[in-house]
Design an enzyme around this catalytic site. Structure first.
Site, mmCIF file in Angstrom:
data_model
loop_
_atom_site.group_PDB
_atom_site.id
_atom_site.type_symbol
_atom_site.label_atom_id
_atom_site.label_comp_id
_atom_site.label_asym_id
_atom_site.label_seq_id
_atom_site.Cartn_x
_atom_site.Cartn_y
_atom_site.Cartn_z
ATOM 1 C CG ASP A 153 4.926 -1.228 1.156
ATOM 2 O OD1 ASP A 153 5.009 -2.433 1.430
ATOM 3 O OD2 ASP A 153 3.839 -0.638 0.964
ATOM 4 C CD GLU B 287 6.343 -7.642 -0.935
ATOM 5 O OE1 GLU B 287 5.897 -6.845 -1.784
ATOM 6 O OE2 GLU B 287 6.567 -7.332 0.235
ATOM 7 C CG ASP C 87 -0.548 -4.738 3.928
ATOM 8 O OD1 ASP C 87 0.149 -3.940 4.600
ATOM 9 O OD2 ASP C 87 -0.707 -4.636 2.708
HETATM 10 C C1 GLC Z 1 1.052 -1.648 1.525
HETATM 11 C C2 GLC Z 1 1.865 -1.627 2.805
HETATM 12 C C3 GLC Z 1 1.231 -0.715 3.812
HETATM 13 C C4 GLC Z 1 1.086 0.672 3.199
HETATM 14 C C5 GLC Z 1 0.300 0.611 1.885
HETATM 15 C C6 GLC Z 1 0.251 1.947 1.174
HETATM 16 O O1 GLC Z 1 -0.172 -2.228 1.731
HETATM 17 O O2 GLC Z 1 2.052 -2.904 3.329
HETATM 18 O O3 GLC Z 1 1.975 -0.670 4.990
HETATM 19 O O4 GLC Z 1 0.438 1.524 4.082
HETATM 20 O O5 GLC Z 1 0.889 -0.328 1.027
HETATM 21 O O6 GLC Z 1 1.513 2.416 0.893
#
Ligand code: GLC
Length: 799
Positions: free
Chosen positions: A405, A408, A483
């Site tokens: 995650d 980007e 998200d």
């Molecule tokens: C980001 C991710 C989400 C995750 C969060 C905490 O917002 O997109 O899926 O739960 O981070 O790690």
């Protein structure tokens, strides 16, 4: 409009007259008076590469997007010099290049124009950074449509839009918000009966304009790098998408459990909470294969550590979850906490693996752990090191999947949400700034993760999921759409995004079911599950700050609906696995927007909601509250309503009932849909019987079922089972012919046939041309029968 010979117009520079031409095997070079070179490579008869240099030299040729195994080779290539133009012919295309200004037109061999340069290649010098802003503009014909571009949360048909690619952490993004997390600079153009594609393989920030600025012009440009694009000729959309996917690569098969249902939340902790959730799934008999640990499992969000207060013995927990049929998937982010007592940080620092600013200091930015440094995943040594870090997590503790995650890469508390542009990257030996590496950073992280998980999971298959991606990332990882929000509009967005990702070579994608931010109503959750089980990746996830989002969080009715649809997904596993197999072999997208399915029907060009799941199932989500059904377009042909077996004719809109416990679902006439018994998780039961739902049709239809060991790599050595069924329906007769291929022996001996829509009463059954007594085939009252799995021909004859 500029005149052809002008070199400069409104700050843009243009190629002038072609002076000479050279051919080197599959490459043709055209040199202009003002030092522009066009390098045209014939990759395949219908796949071309166009590349332009502005000062007489090309950059070193390097791409993260292309697959090593991509097919190459053409049947025919010749070049002819005419008075005004060069004419290049391949086995499928004729390319005409104007001597006067280097503009290109592409025709099929019947002389139909497929695509042409409008201004064609032009550029602007970039005074701030050096190099060029490279541009291309193409003429657009009446009624031309555009598709593709990855995760854009906008109408499926991109005509009239201007879009940008720059991976961005867009928490709670909205409809039409752009850019989002992924950069897939590939689009399909469809003009009447002819489709073509463009893949602009440039990792700088890229821009696409589909007739927004000018009615009859589509253009694309990049903030730096080269004008370097691939052109794919259809004429079918399918041919374009599969050619693009061939060029940028296909994944390997995931383990079958990865196609089951996954439950996630930010965050399940401590261990007792994880167990409570997993226990509840089994208690309530809602099938589930994977449970996710979000950032709180770590010690102060330090990657590759565990919070021992919450998880005192991760290895034991993971083992116990496994015994209960759950795979554990954990999150790993790119930011490494600046902490001299943290071994990962120390190692990376000692080895000099962190990204640096142009003048030398480390790139520092805040993410969950606070101040972080970031590995340069574009360096092969860094990727190798990162892969090695998974040894304990995967090899020792037994975690089965990794969720990447914030790649980007996301940086908090800065307006750009990411690295400063002067950050340096290795880019596999082609040092560059973040302007060039930004869009591939997440992909290279997922790639390193994939290498590591694959190594330590061996002989099992790895499972990786990423938020950010660039073209080709599908070779390493699945993805989710980031998200989203628990609103009805986001259900519409999820449907579009997953279809679009499928058109962009990245089929293994899903949305956070129920919505990540905020809290869905029970009704919205139910409608989202109904769509989510028909997405290649199927996971509930939520930010957890507004309440629970488990199947049982919304009361009995929603629980029952959720269970029913997840059970349906588990029954359809052989069908889903077969579509995955088609995807890895032929690049065929797992979901097909209607325009992909039937481009000849103009009605499909602007449809957004309906899609084909695999090859034979038509799905259309309910996207509004309080609905008892909806109007939807049913594509041409005849379809069985899944719920009623009623047959409807397509090519028009229909009202379709679907109360809260149903989703509009149709099966193509003549289809054979394979099903397994319901299991609580993949491998819970030994499969004793394969069911085939046979949907009678007058005429012919082919279906297939692919199966293998469900994990591991034996399938690559021929240990798979592929059953191909040919159905032939006549007035009084139904014939099923089976062809078997592969060395894998399936665990079941019997096949249960369930016959739908048979227009006659069965009077006689023949197996491989011998009549069999009814008792032998166990003909049941409900038009189902159990037969030996290895029949070659079955005749069902009516009175
Ligand atoms: C980001 C991710 C989400 C995750 C969060 C905490 O917002 O997109 O899926 O739960 O981070 O790690």
């Amino acid at each position: 409009m500029i005149t052809n010979t002008e070199l400069e117009y409104k700050g843009n520079l243009y190629p002038t007259r072609i002076l000479s031409f050279k051919k080197e095997v599959d490459k043709l070079f055209f040199f202009t008076e003002n030092d522009v070179i066009l390098e045209l490579t014939v990759i395949r008869d219908r796949v071309l590469r166009f590349r332009y240099a502005t000062e007489g030299v090309f950059e070193p040729d390097f791409s993260y997007a292309l697959a090593k195994e991509a097919s190459r080779g053409y049947n025919h290539l010749d070049v002819e010099e005419a008075d005004e133009e060069y004419i290049v012919k391949t086995g499928k295309l004729e390319i005409r290049i104007l001597k006067e200004n280097l503009r290109v037109r592409v025709f099929d061999l019947e002389g139909n124009l497929i695509n042409e340069d409008e201004l064609g290649f032009h550029w602007e010098e970039n005074y701030e950074y050096g190099g060029n802003i490279v541009k291309m503009s193409k003429g657009v014909r009446e009624a031309e449509s555009f598709y593709g571009l990855g995760d854009k949360a906008t109408h499926l048909n991109l005509k009239g839009k201007r879009l940008h690619n720059w991976g961005t952490d867009q928490y709670a993004f909205g409809k039409d918000q752009d850019p989002l997390y992924k950069s897939v600079p590939f689009y399909v153009g469809l003009n009447h009966k002819t489709a073509y594609g463009v893949f602009f393989d440039n990792t700088f920030k890229t821009h696409f304009d589909f007739c927004q600025e000018r009615r009859n012009v589509a253009s694309f440009w990049a903030d730096g790098g080269e004008m370097n694009y691939y052109f794919f000729y259809g004429p079918s959309v399918a041919e374009v998408v599969t050619s693009y996917t061939d060029l940028t690569g296909k994944p390997e098969l995931p383990p079958l459990w990865a196609l089951g249902f996954h439950q996630c939340k930010w965050s399940y902790y401590p261990e007792s909470k994880v167990k409570e959730i997993s226990g509840k799934f089994r208690e309530l008999q809602v099938p589930c294969d994977a449970i996710y640990l979000d950032i709180d499992y770590m010690e102060g969000f330090r990657c590759f550590t565990w919070n021992k207060e919450y998880f005192s013995d991760p290895k034991r927990m993971v083992k116990e979850l496994k015994e209960d049929g759950f795979k554990t998937v954990v999150i790993i982010d790119p930011g490494i906490k600046v902490d001299k007592d943290y071994w990962v940080y120390q190692e990376a620092k000692d080895k000099d693996y962190f990204c640096k600013r142009a003048d030398g200091p480390y790139m520092r930015g805040k993410v969950w752990p606070g101040e972080c440094n970031f590995p340069d995943f574009t360096h092969p040594d860094v990727r190798e090191w990162w892969a090695g870090l998974y040894k304990e997590l995967i090899g020792d503790i037994g975690v089965k999947g990794v969720w990447n995650d914030m790649n980007e890469p996301a940086v908090m508390e800065v307006p750009t949400k990411t690295f400063p542009l002067d950050v340096r990257h290795d880019y596999d030996g082609h040092p560059c700034s973040h302007r060039k590496a930004h869009n591939v950073y997440g992909m290279q992280m997922a790639r390193a993760t994939y290498e590591g998980v694959k190594r330590f999971a061996y002989p099992k298959r790895p499972f990786i999921i990423t938020r950010s991606a660039y073209s080709g990332a599908q070779r390493y990882t699945s993805s989710w759409t980031g998200d989203n929000v628990a609103t009805w509009e986001h259900l519409w967005i999820a449907n579009i995004q997953v279809q679009r990702m499928c058109m962009s070579g990245m089929s293994f994608t899903g949305s956070d079911i129920g919505g990540f931010a905020e809290q869905p109503t029970g009704e919205l959750f139910a409608r989202w599950i109904q769509l989510g089980v028909f997405h290649p990746f199927c996971r509930v996830h939520s930010s957890g700050d507004h309440g629970d989002q488990e199947p049982w969080s919304f009361g009995e009715e929603v629980l029952n609906i959720t269970r029913k649809f997840i059970e349906m997904r588990y029954q359809l596993l052989p069908y889903i696995y077969t579509m995955f197999w088609r995807y890895i072999n032929d690049g065929i997208p797992m979901l097909k927007p209607l325009v992909y399915y039937d481009q000849e029907d103009n009605q499909t060009h602007y449809r957004t909601d309906e899609f084909i799941f695999g090859e034979k199932i038509l799905v259309c989500p309910i996207l509004e509250p309080n609905a008892k059904g909806r109007r939807m377009y049913i594509p041409r042909g005849e379809w069985y309503n899944y719920w009623t077996d009623e047959v409807v004719s397509g090519g028009k809109e229909h009202w379709v009932s679907a109360d809260i416990d149903k989703i509009p679902l149709f099966i193509k006439k003549g289809a054979i849909i394979p099903k397994y018994p319901i299991q609580q998780y993949v491998g819970e039961k030994e499969i004793k019987e394969l069911s085939l739902d046979v949907y009678y049709k007058k005429g012919k239809e082919q279906s297939a079922v692919y199966e293998d060991g469900q994990d591991g790599y034996d399938y690559k050595k021929g240990r798979y089972s592929l059953r191909t069924f040919k159905l032939t329906g006549r007035k009084n007769e139904l014939i099923l012919q089976q062809h078997k291929e592969g060395k894998y022996t399936t665990s079941y001996e019997k096949i249960k046939l369930c016959l739908h829509g048979l227009p006659f009463k069965v009077s006689k059954i023949e197996f491989d041309n011998e009549e069999v007594a009814f008792e032998k085939v166990k003909l049941n009252g409900d038009n189902s029968m159990i037969i030996d799995k290895d029949f070659t021909e079955l005749h069902i004859i009516g009175e």
